[in-house]
Design a protein around this motif. Structure first.
Motif, mmCIF file in Angstrom:
data_model
loop_
_atom_site.group_PDB
_atom_site.id
_atom_site.type_symbol
_atom_site.label_atom_id
_atom_site.label_comp_id
_atom_site.label_asym_id
_atom_site.label_seq_id
_atom_site.Cartn_x
_atom_site.Cartn_y
_atom_site.Cartn_z
ATOM 1 N N LYS B 54 44.553 9.536 -26.321
ATOM 2 C CA LYS B 54 45.205 10.016 -25.102
ATOM 3 C C LYS B 54 46.683 10.322 -25.340
ATOM 4 O O LYS B 54 47.172 11.403 -24.994
ATOM 5 N N SER B 55 47.386 9.343 -25.948
ATOM 6 C CA SER B 55 48.812 9.587 -26.225
ATOM 7 C C SER B 55 48.977 10.703 -27.247
ATOM 8 O O SER B 55 49.915 11.514 -27.150
ATOM 9 N N THR B 56 48.072 10.762 -28.192
ATOM 10 C CA THR B 56 48.128 11.833 -29.184
ATOM 11 C C THR B 56 48.069 13.189 -28.491
ATOM 12 O O THR B 56 48.850 14.095 -28.796
ATOM 13 N N PHE B 98 56.715 9.196 -20.678
ATOM 14 C CA PHE B 98 56.304 8.466 -21.875
ATOM 15 C C PHE B 98 55.606 7.156 -21.547
ATOM 16 O O PHE B 98 55.995 6.444 -20.627
ATOM 17 N N GLN B 99 54.589 6.842 -22.359
ATOM 18 C CA GLN B 99 53.950 5.531 -22.230
ATOM 19 C C GLN B 99 54.974 4.446 -22.562
ATOM 20 O O GLN B 99 55.035 3.421 -21.898
ATOM 21 N N TYR B 100 55.775 4.681 -23.595
ATOM 22 C CA TYR B 100 56.836 3.739 -23.958
ATOM 23 C C TYR B 100 58.183 4.450 -23.922
ATOM 24 O O TYR B 100 58.615 5.017 -24.926
ATOM 25 N N ASP B 184 51.728 9.641 -19.108
ATOM 26 C CA ASP B 184 50.976 8.806 -20.046
ATOM 27 C C ASP B 184 51.073 7.334 -19.653
ATOM 28 O O ASP B 184 52.078 6.679 -19.905
ATOM 29 N N GLU B 185 50.037 6.844 -19.016
ATOM 30 C CA GLU B 185 49.954 5.443 -18.574
ATOM 31 C C GLU B 185 51.195 5.011 -17.814
ATOM 32 O O GLU B 185 51.779 3.952 -18.087
ATOM 33 N N THR B 186 51.584 5.846 -16.870
ATOM 34 C CA THR B 186 52.761 5.526 -16.064
ATOM 35 C C THR B 186 52.495 4.315 -15.179
ATOM 36 O O THR B 186 53.409 3.674 -14.679
HETATM 37 MG MG LIG Z 1 48.411 5.688 -25.395
#
Ligand SMILES: [Mg+2]
Ligand SMILES: Nc1ncnc2c1ncn2[C@@H]1O[C@H](COP(=O)(O)OP(=O)(O)O)[C@@H](O)[C@H]1O
Lengths: 486, 263
Positions: B54-56, B98-100, B184-186
């Protein structure tokens, strides 16, 4: 975008004064090389008193017995001191750039982005050797300053003028902080210095404006030896700014300046430098050897000297602005940003010598290396036996861009008093791909992103600069790192 | 219901069209033939197990170095994304939450927002906002996200709590007004209250001109932001697609069945 707009405006403003600068060309030329006759020549041209000539000659005799220092982490081919001009006379018109069209476009581009130093390019077109306070903007600025300042009793003039008009002050203080025998480059400076600034702030006066001097290295093959002397009498305050730029030359040029500061009881001197001498090209050809001795004496109790420097230029920088904390409770500060790119080398730091009781010093150093450059922080903190209750805090952070550069931290600590406290912290980091990508995802171009991140890294030092300089310094940070990524 | 649904066939525009996307990281294939099409104003959710890519996918869309597209294409508003640098993609209206989120020491959140907005405005040939206009504009956005002026003065993400970091991402989205936002996974790492602020913040930014690709593990964010389509990503491909009900189904049954299907 904004920078470009400002540049356009600046160019337009400068255009108006274009011909105002092309005057005052000094046509005196001393022959190449260094010997007693050259020194007599310089002294005679400046109509100096006998004591000053004697002092120069004494320094020269001593210099002949000295060896060039080699302890710094910098390398360069031997300097032929006989192959340089010591009286920075202008060269004939055919040799120098006639107009902006003859100046290297890359250098022009840099100045365009900077905005302010564009004025100097106009100076380049004609005036090759100008008195220090006339180098930049100062035909008008210096004169305005003088009148307003005189009303407060403040003396701000070139050191040559001070020798003539205030000989008793010059005689008392010249060489009192950096003696003629101090070190190889400072001693050479004593023998051959040509000009520089002189400032005297009388007792109890808070200097009503920033004093500023822009230095520039002019003709080829000419060493630059300025001498600056600032005296803050009891209870006075002054903030002094120094800016430097140099045209591009394939040969290396020596710049060996000496700056002496004296702060009496309750006085404060804030000395800021934005050093942007020509650093050489991307292959390491040319550039200034910036071998400078800067030292301040906190003579009186409760006095304070604060050095702030942004060092982005020069092929080699060798410079340790220092404080001698003699008065009780006196304070020394050193805030530094040193940026090296391509093949630049910087060995810079400070010396804090604590003599008085309860003296305090604070060192914040930010080193940024990119390309194939090398940056070294070298600092000495010395607590002498009488410095009871003295304290130092040092923080040295290095930031690396790319994998071919180097950053080094060399702290020397000597404590001869048990009650003195010394605290040292050091970090080394890299601009991460994460940070760059994050910025770029937000629409910020790669070079602007690097500039933003590096400015963030330097924030503690940048905020010490006077407002007028802070903006220029921030732009300079970005410009000096162009081409360092990607 | 999406705007696209109401338009006659010939006017249906495509915001994002990903075809047969293969991408590798460090020579390791992660995405293996992914197809996805989104219209303007549509919200699509992507769900899938950890490590499914997913992040990719979000990094490939945003153009991160090291995420190499080996096959396939991505068109954004009809333009080939692969031809563009990450900052150009942002200028074209692409945003990634961003996820992170990344820390940038010494750079205030306010300065970062301003630099970012002005860079994007410059890309579009618009004038920079002056300090006053900018401040006014930002204050309008911070109120709903419960972001204080004090937070805006702090360095970007430095010392921020998990919730503050995610709210800061949504603030940036609100300020930059992208036409496609990839989140992304907020929602991950948020407690119930923070989830409500973020969920409502994101919903408030929904508009006919703005598509959203919401990457999540859980149904809970989708309670606020009801998706038009839900896709299951497993082993680098979309293995199932459906409407909002699919997300609920996944919440109950997990991904086990889908992963097998993909293998
Ligand atoms: Mg991810
Ligand atoms: N920088 C990287 N280097 C090597 N492998 C990576 C990298 N980033 C992700 N991967 C691998 O790619 C796969 C997909 O990761 P990711 O896209 O982060 O999944 P998700 O976001 O769905 O959890 C995982 O197997 C992960 O280990």
């Amino acid at each position: 975008m904004a920078v470009t707009q400002e540049t356009v405006q600046t160019v337009q403003e400068v255009e108006k004064y274009k011909y105002g600068f092309v005057t005052d060309i000094d046509t005196d030329t001393a022959p190449k090389g260094l010997n007693e006759d050259i020194i007599r020549f310089i002294s005679a041209r400046k109509e100096e008193p006998q004591w000053l000539l004697d002092w120069r000659l004494k320094a020269y005799a001593h210099w002949l017995t000295m060896e060039e220092p080699d302890w710094a982490k910098v390398g360069y081919p031997p300097i032929d001191y006989q192959d340089a001009y010591y009286y920075s006379a202008p060269k004939s018109a055919e040799d120098g750039p006639e107009s902006l069209d003859d100046v290297d476009p890359e250098l022009l581009a840099t100045y365009e982005k900077l905005g302010i130093p564009l004025h100097e390019q106009e100076v380049l077109a004609g005036v090759k050797n100008v008195a220090v306070d006339a180098v930049f903007d100062s035909v008008s600025v210096a004169t305005t300053f003088k009148e307003t300042l005189a009303a407060h009793g403040v003396i701000f003039c070139s050191i040559s003028e001070a020798v003539k008009d205030h000989p008793e002050l010059v005689k008392e203080y010249l060489g009192s902080v950096v003696p003629y025998s101090d070190n190889f480059f400072a001693t050479l400076n004593c023998a051959v210095f040509t000009d520089g600034s002189f400032v005297y702030i009388p007792k109890g006066v808070r200097c009503p404006m920033e004093l500023s001097t822009y230095f520039r290295i002019n003709a080829a093959n000419t060493g630059q030896f300025e001498r600056t002397l600032i005296i803050a009498d009891e209870g006075s305050y002054v903030s002094y700014l120094e800016g430097c730029t140099a045209p591009m030359r394939d040969e290396n040029q020596l710049h060996a300046a000496v700056v002496e500061l004296v702060a009496h009881k309750d006085a404060e001197i804030k000395y800021s430098t934005v050093q942007n001498w020509y650093p050489g090209d991307e292959n390491g050809v040319g550039g200034i050897y910036n071998f400078v001795t800067k030292r301040g004496a906190c003579r009186g109790d409760d006095s304070k000297i604060s050095w702030t420097q942004v060092e982005t230029g020069s092929a080699i920088t060798w410079k340790y602005p220092s404080c001698i904390l003699q008065g009780d409770r006196s304070v020394g500060e050193f805030y530094s940003i040193a940026i090296t790119n391509n093949f630049q080398q910087a060995d810079t730091g400070t010396k804090m010598i604590h003599l008085g009781k309860d003296t305090k010093s604070r060192i914040i150093s930010k080193g940024i290396s990119a390309g194939k450059s090398q940056a070294t922080y070298r600092g000495l903190v010395k607590m002498m036996p009488n410095a009871s209750g003295a304290r130092n805090y040092s923080q040295c952070d290095s930031l690396l861009i790319g994998s071919e550069c180097g950053a080094h931290t060399v702290p020397y600590i000597e404590s001869r008093n048990r009650s003195a406290q010394v605290e040292h912290e050091a970090t080394t980091s890299k601009i991460s791909d994460d940070q760059l990508f994050y910025c770029r995802q937000r629409g910020i171009g790669e070079e602007e992103a690097v500039a933003l991140i590096v400015n963030g890294f330097c924030r503690e030092v940048l905020q010490e600069l006077p407002m007028e300089f802070a903006v220029e310094a921030q732009k300079l940070v970005g410009i000096s790192l162009e081409g360092s990524v990607g | 219901m999406s705007i696209a649904d109401h338009q006659p066939e010939e006017f249906v525009k495509i915001m994002l069209e990903i075809k047969d996307l293969h991408a590798s990281v460090d020579g390791k294939p992660i995405l293996k033939g992914l197809d996805l099409t989104m219209g303007p104003g549509e919200v699509h959710a992507i769900m899938g197990p950890n490590g499914s890519g997913k992040s990719t996918l979000s990094y490939v869309i945003a153009g991160r170095d090291g995420y190499e597209v080996t096959e396939g294409s991505i068109l954004f508003n009809g333009r080939d994304l692969m031809e563009m640098e990450p900052d150009e993609r942002a200028g074209e209206g692409l945003f990634l939450a961003f996820q992170y989120p990344v820390e940038i020491p010494g750079v205030s959140t306010m300065n970062f927002l301003k630099t970012s907005l002005n860079a994007i405005r410059a890309y579009r040939g618009e004038d920079e906002l002056d300090a006053m206009e900018f401040l006014k504009f930002v204050r309008e956005q911070t109120a709903t996200l419960n972001i204080t002026d004090e937070l805006l003065k702090r360095a970007v993400n430095v010392g921020f709590s998990g919730g503050e970091k995610k709210r800061n991402e949504v603030l940036q989205m609100a300020v930059l007004r992208p036409s496609l936002a990839v989140l992304d996974e907020t929602d991950s790492g948020l407690d119930v209250d923070a989830l409500k602020i973020v969920g409502e913040g994101v919903t408030g930014l929904r508009s006919p001109e703005r598509s959203m690709l919401v990457i999540t593990h859980y149904q809970r964010l989708l309670d606020y932001v009801i998706p038009d389509r839900v896709h299951v990503l497993a082993d680098g491909r979309i293995v199932a697609s459906g409407d909002a009900d699919l997300a609920r189904e996944l919440e109950e049954k997990g991904y086990a069945g889908f992963s097998k299907a993909a293998a």
